[in-house]
Design a protein around this motif. Structure first.
Motif, mmCIF file in Angstrom:
data_model
loop_
_atom_site.group_PDB
_atom_site.id
_atom_site.type_symbol
_atom_site.label_atom_id
_atom_site.label_comp_id
_atom_site.label_asym_id
_atom_site.label_seq_id
_atom_site.Cartn_x
_atom_site.Cartn_y
_atom_site.Cartn_z
ATOM 1 N N TRP A 37 0.828 -1.208 0.000
ATOM 2 C CA TRP A 37 0.000 0.000 0.000
ATOM 3 C C TRP A 37 0.862 1.257 0.000
ATOM 4 O O TRP A 37 0.584 2.206 -0.737
ATOM 5 C CB TRP A 37 -0.926 0.006 1.214
ATOM 6 N N ASN A 38 1.905 1.258 0.808
ATOM 7 C CA ASN A 38 2.800 2.418 0.850
ATOM 8 C C ASN A 38 3.454 2.656 -0.522
ATOM 9 O O ASN A 38 3.638 3.806 -0.937
ATOM 10 C CB ASN A 38 3.869 2.219 1.913
ATOM 11 N N THR A 40 2.126 1.967 -3.446
ATOM 12 C CA THR A 40 1.141 2.538 -4.373
ATOM 13 C C THR A 40 0.938 4.024 -4.140
ATOM 14 O O THR A 40 0.511 4.743 -5.041
ATOM 15 C CB THR A 40 -0.236 1.827 -4.256
ATOM 16 N N GLU A 41 1.225 4.487 -2.924
ATOM 17 C CA GLU A 41 1.093 5.912 -2.639
ATOM 18 C C GLU A 41 2.306 6.701 -3.120
ATOM 19 O O GLU A 41 2.230 7.919 -3.269
ATOM 20 C CB GLU A 41 0.876 6.127 -1.144
ATOM 21 N N ALA A 69 -10.066 4.150 -2.674
ATOM 22 C CA ALA A 69 -9.224 5.326 -2.915
ATOM 23 C C ALA A 69 -9.384 5.824 -4.344
ATOM 24 O O ALA A 69 -9.429 7.029 -4.597
ATOM 25 C CB ALA A 69 -7.758 4.979 -2.636
#
Length: 230
Positions: A37-38, A40-41, A69
Motif C-alpha cells: 500500500w505504501n 502505491t502511494e 481510494a
C-alpha cells in the motif's frame, strides 16, 4: 510499464520478478500488504499482482482499500490500476470474494507461467485504445507490443532501457521529464541509478536516432529541468 508484485512467498516473487524483468517491465516487490500500500502511494503502477494471504493487510483488504481510494479520485471507470489476484484457494466462493473486492482477474496456485504472462498482457492492454497501440512522433514510430522502434521506417537497435526511455518521452509529449522523474518511472525501487545514468541513455538514443536521419535536437535538453522531444 511498472508492475507491483505483492507476494510473501520469496521464491515465487523472485521467479515472477525475473520473468517480468526479462520482458522489459519495471518491477517492485512487497512482502506484505502494508508495504504494498505504501508503494502505491509513492508510485503509479500499470498492474498489481496481488497474493490473497498477505501479512499485515491481506489481499482482499488491500484491493478493497485500493478501489475505495480510486473512487474518491474519480478513477473507478478510467484510470483504475488492474489487479491480478493470486491464491491457493480455488473454490468458486473464494473467486467471487476476490472479484467482488475489485480484482480484475483471479489465478489459482500453482499456475503455468506462460498463462500468467498472457493474463498480464491482456490486463495491460485493457487500458490502451486502438490509437495507442502504436505511438508516433514525427518520423518516429513505437510498437509497445513488440518493443520495436523505427525512425523513417528504419529499425532502431535499442536496448530495453533505451526503448523504455524513448516510449516514456513519446508518451509525455512536450512535457519536460526531469532526471529524477525518469529514474522513478524506469527503475525499480531497489535500484539506485544516478543522474549520469539517464544522461548516458539519452546520449545513446541520440546517436542511434541521428544515424537514421533524426536531427541532433530530436531529444531536447531543457537546461536545469530535464528532457523532452522536439
Amino acid at each position: 510499464m511498472r508492475i507491483l508484485i505483492a507476494e510473501d512467498d520469496v521464491q515465487l516473487s523472485e521467479v515472477l520478478t525475473e520473468v517480468l524483468t526479462r520482458r522489459q517491465y519495471v518491477v517492485d516487490v512487497a512482502r506484505d500488504g502494508l508495504t504494498a500500500w505504501n508503494l502505491t502511494e509513492m508510485s503509479a503502477y500499470d498492474l498489481i499482482i496481488l497474493d490473497v494471504t498477505l501479512p499485515k493487510m491481506n489481499g482482499i483488504q488491500f484491493c478493497q482499500q485500493l478501489r475505495m481510494a480510486e473512487t474518491k479520485k474519480h478513477q473507478h471507470l478510467k484510470g483504475a490500476v488492474p489487479v491480478l489476484m493470486l491464491t491457493a484457494r480455488d473454490t468458486v466462493a473464494d473467486k467471487i470474494v476476490g472479484l467482488d473486492a475489485g480484482a480484475d482477474d483471479y489465478v489459482t496456485k500453482p499456475f503455468d507461467l506462460e498463462e500468467l504472462m498472457a493474463r498480464v498482457r491482456a490486463l495491460l492492454r485493457r487500458g490502451l485504445s486502438t490509437t495507442e497501440l502504436t505511438l508516433h512522433w514525427g518520423c518516429l514510430q513505437l510498437n509497445p507490443s513488440t518493443h520495436e522502434a523505427t525512425y523513417a521506417d528504419q529499425l532502431l537497435a535499442l536496448t530495453p532501457k533505451e526503448y523504455a526511455l524513448l516510449e516514456l518521452l513519446v508518451a509525455s509529449g512536450r512535457r519536460i521529464l526531469s532526471r529524477s522523474g525518469i529514474i522513478e518511472q524506469l527503475w525499480s525501487a531497489d535500484e539506485s541509478p544516478v543522474a549520469e545514468t539517464v544522461n548516458s541513455h539519452i546520449r545513446g538514443l541520440r546517436q542511434k536516432l541521428k544515424a537514421q536521419g533524426a536531427p541532433d535536437d530530436f531529444i531536447q535538453t531543457v537546461h536545469g529541468l530535464g528532457y523532452r522531444l522536439k
